[in-house]
Design a protein around this motif. Sequence first.
Motif, PDB file in Angstrom:
ATOM      1  N   ASP A  70       0.713  -1.283  -0.006  1.00  0.00           N
ATOM      2  CA  ASP A  70       0.109   0.320   0.003  1.00  0.00           C
ATOM      3  C   ASP A  70       0.601   1.614   0.215  1.00  0.00           C
ATOM      4  N   GLY A  71       1.935   0.701   0.166  1.00  0.00           N
ATOM      5  CA  GLY A  71       3.143   2.578   0.363  1.00  0.00           C
ATOM      6  C   GLY A  71       3.472   2.670   1.575  1.00  0.00           C
ATOM      7  N   ASP A  72       2.882   2.395   2.937  1.00  0.00           N
ATOM      8  CA  ASP A  72       2.996   2.291   4.676  1.00  0.00           C
ATOM      9  C   ASP A  72       4.419   1.907   4.457  1.00  0.00           C
ATOM     10  N   ALA A  73       5.453   3.156   4.989  1.00  0.00           N
ATOM     11  CA  ALA A  73       6.538   2.924   5.315  1.00  0.00           C
ATOM     12  C   ALA A  73       6.830   2.147   7.277  1.00  0.00           C
ATOM     13  N   ILE A  74       6.997   1.338   7.343  1.00  0.00           N
ATOM     14  CA  ILE A  74       7.229   0.099   7.804  1.00  0.00           C
ATOM     15  C   ILE A  74       8.513   0.253   8.907  1.00  0.00           C
ATOM     16  N   ARG A  75       8.565   0.345   9.983  1.00  0.00           N
ATOM     17  CA  ARG A  75      10.147   0.244  10.790  1.00  0.00           C
ATOM     18  C   ARG A  75       9.912  -1.086  11.795  1.00  0.00           C
ATOM     19  N   PHE A  76      10.537  -1.881  11.986  1.00  0.00           N
ATOM     20  CA  PHE A  76      10.593  -2.643  13.176  1.00  0.00           C
ATOM     21  C   PHE A  76      12.216  -2.721  13.956  1.00  0.00           C
ATOM     22  N   GLU A  77      11.828  -3.059  14.636  1.00  0.00           N
ATOM     23  CA  GLU A  77      13.453  -3.960  15.876  1.00  0.00           C
ATOM     24  C   GLU A  77      13.138  -5.848  15.411  1.00  0.00           C
ATOM     25  N   GLU A  78      14.016  -6.742  15.372  1.00  0.00           N
ATOM     26  CA  GLU A  78      13.898  -7.358  15.606  1.00  0.00           C
ATOM     27  C   GLU A  78      15.016  -8.437  15.591  1.00  0.00           C
ATOM     28  N   GLU A  79      15.427  -9.711  16.952  1.00  0.00           N
ATOM     29  CA  GLU A  79      16.575  -9.710  17.828  1.00  0.00           C
ATOM     30  C   GLU A  79      16.447 -10.822  17.246  1.00  0.00           C
ATOM     31  N   ASP A  80      17.943 -11.573  17.176  1.00  0.00           N
ATOM     32  CA  ASP A  80      18.540 -12.942  17.335  1.00  0.00           C
ATOM     33  C   ASP A  80      18.659 -13.246  15.513  1.00  0.00           C
ATOM     34  N   GLY A  81      18.677 -12.207  14.928  1.00  0.00           N
ATOM     35  CA  GLY A  81      19.064 -12.227  13.223  1.00  0.00           C
ATOM     36  C   GLY A  81      20.546 -12.782  13.430  1.00  0.00           C
ATOM     37  N   PRO A  82      20.840 -12.994  11.921  1.00  0.00           N
ATOM     38  CA  PRO A  82      21.886 -13.653  11.591  1.00  0.00           C
ATOM     39  C   PRO A  82      22.739 -11.910  11.493  1.00  0.00           C
ATOM     40  N   MET A  83      24.012 -12.593  11.783  1.00  0.00           N
ATOM     41  CA  MET A  83      24.726 -11.746  12.469  1.00  0.00           C
ATOM     42  C   MET A  83      25.628 -10.489  10.997  1.00  0.00           C
ATOM     43  N   THR A  84      25.421 -11.866  10.248  1.00  0.00           N
ATOM     44  CA  THR A  84      26.171 -11.287   8.242  1.00  0.00           C
ATOM     45  C   THR A  84      25.455 -10.028   7.862  1.00  0.00           C
ATOM     46  N   THR A  85      24.342  -9.609   8.582  1.00  0.00           N
ATOM     47  CA  THR A  85      23.582  -8.604   7.902  1.00  0.00           C
ATOM     48  C   THR A  85      24.097  -7.240   8.910  1.00  0.00           C
ATOM     49  N   VAL A  86      24.204  -6.175   7.878  1.00  0.00           N
ATOM     50  CA  VAL A  86      24.910  -5.387   8.446  1.00  0.00           C
ATOM     51  C   VAL A  86      23.628  -3.589   7.885  1.00  0.00           C
ATOM     52  N   GLU A  87      24.596  -3.003   9.034  1.00  0.00           N
ATOM     53  CA  GLU A  87      23.571  -1.723   8.381  1.00  0.00           C
ATOM     54  C   GLU A  87      23.904  -1.462   6.861  1.00  0.00           C
ATOM     55  N   GLY A  88      22.555  -0.950   6.055  1.00  0.00           N
ATOM     56  CA  GLY A  88      22.786  -0.793   5.051  1.00  0.00           C
ATOM     57  C   GLY A  88      22.280  -2.174   3.399  1.00  0.00           C
ATOM     58  N   ASP A  89      22.280  -3.369   4.584  1.00  0.00           N
ATOM     59  CA  ASP A  89      22.231  -4.226   3.705  1.00  0.00           C
ATOM     60  C   ASP A  89      20.531  -4.623   3.389  1.00  0.00           C
ATOM     61  N   PHE A  90      20.199  -5.333   2.074  1.00  0.00           N
ATOM     62  CA  PHE A  90      18.351  -5.151   1.961  1.00  0.00           C
ATOM     63  C   PHE A  90      18.090  -6.417   2.359  1.00  0.00           C
ATOM     64  N   VAL A  91      17.104  -6.948   2.742  1.00  0.00           N
ATOM     65  CA  VAL A  91      17.162  -8.610   3.465  1.00  0.00           C
ATOM     66  C   VAL A  91      15.507  -8.485   3.078  1.00  0.00           C
ATOM     67  N   THR A  92      14.658 -10.103   2.511  1.00  0.00           N
ATOM     68  CA  THR A  92      13.350 -10.253   2.547  1.00  0.00           C
ATOM     69  C   THR A  92      12.322  -9.930   3.959  1.00  0.00           C
ATOM     70  N   VAL A  93      11.622  -9.396   4.243  1.00  0.00           N
ATOM     71  CA  VAL A  93      10.285  -9.368   4.777  1.00  0.00           C
ATOM     72  C   VAL A  93       9.120  -9.968   4.802  1.00  0.00           C
ATOM     73  N   TYR A  94       8.923 -10.439   5.734  1.00  0.00           N
ATOM     74  CA  TYR A  94       7.742 -11.719   5.844  1.00  0.00           C
ATOM     75  C   TYR A  94       6.710 -10.810   6.253  1.00  0.00           C
ATOM     76  N   TYR A  95       5.208 -10.154   5.584  1.00  0.00           N
ATOM     77  CA  TYR A  95       4.438  -8.825   6.560  1.00  0.00           C
ATOM     78  C   TYR A  95       3.262  -9.701   6.476  1.00  0.00           C
ATOM     79  N   THR A  96       2.288  -9.571   7.182  1.00  0.00           N
ATOM     80  CA  THR A  96       1.094  -9.241   7.462  1.00  0.00           C
ATOM     81  C   THR A  96       0.059  -7.561   7.501  1.00  0.00           C
ATOM     82  N   ASP A  97      -0.230  -7.900   6.243  1.00  0.00           N
ATOM     83  CA  ASP A  97      -1.348  -6.812   5.773  1.00  0.00           C
ATOM     84  C   ASP A  97      -2.689  -6.528   7.044  1.00  0.00           C
TER      85      ASP A  97
END
Length: 156
Positions: free
Chosen positions: A75-102
Amino acid sequence: MDAFFYIIPVVMMTFIAFMAYRVLSRWLRIRSAWNSGLTAEARCLKTFTTVSESMGEHSRVRTTIHHVYEFRTHDGDAIRFEEEDGPMTTVEGDFVTVYYTDGPNVVATAHAPGQRVKQAAAGLGLLAFLGVVFAFCVFFMVTYHQFSTDPSFPTP
């Protein structure tokens, strides 16, 4: 003095029930995000760690990595969220795939759906442990009540 042997287990049981609720609700939210079929590309805005130390006979340090992600829904809404225990190889600026509910309450996770078995096993293990502690509290209260009302049991 008798109230002490009832109040403490009830307080513990209340805390255990709250923890079980938190474990179940988190597992169901992540599962709903995976099952929704909605994905988006998110950018990692920030990574940080928190350190917790447990004191006791053997002190232990546990480090938890946190990621802050931002993405746009379909829908174009900007969503920001925090998550624990993610991969240590993901650093600031990386792009990842997120799964979300509508919907009005968007739930999102960057954890891959391939971790379903791991997530379920961890949740069920924690729920089993909490159930055993809860059952022990009930057993303790029932046993104490039986001993305290038994006339043949000497009381000081």
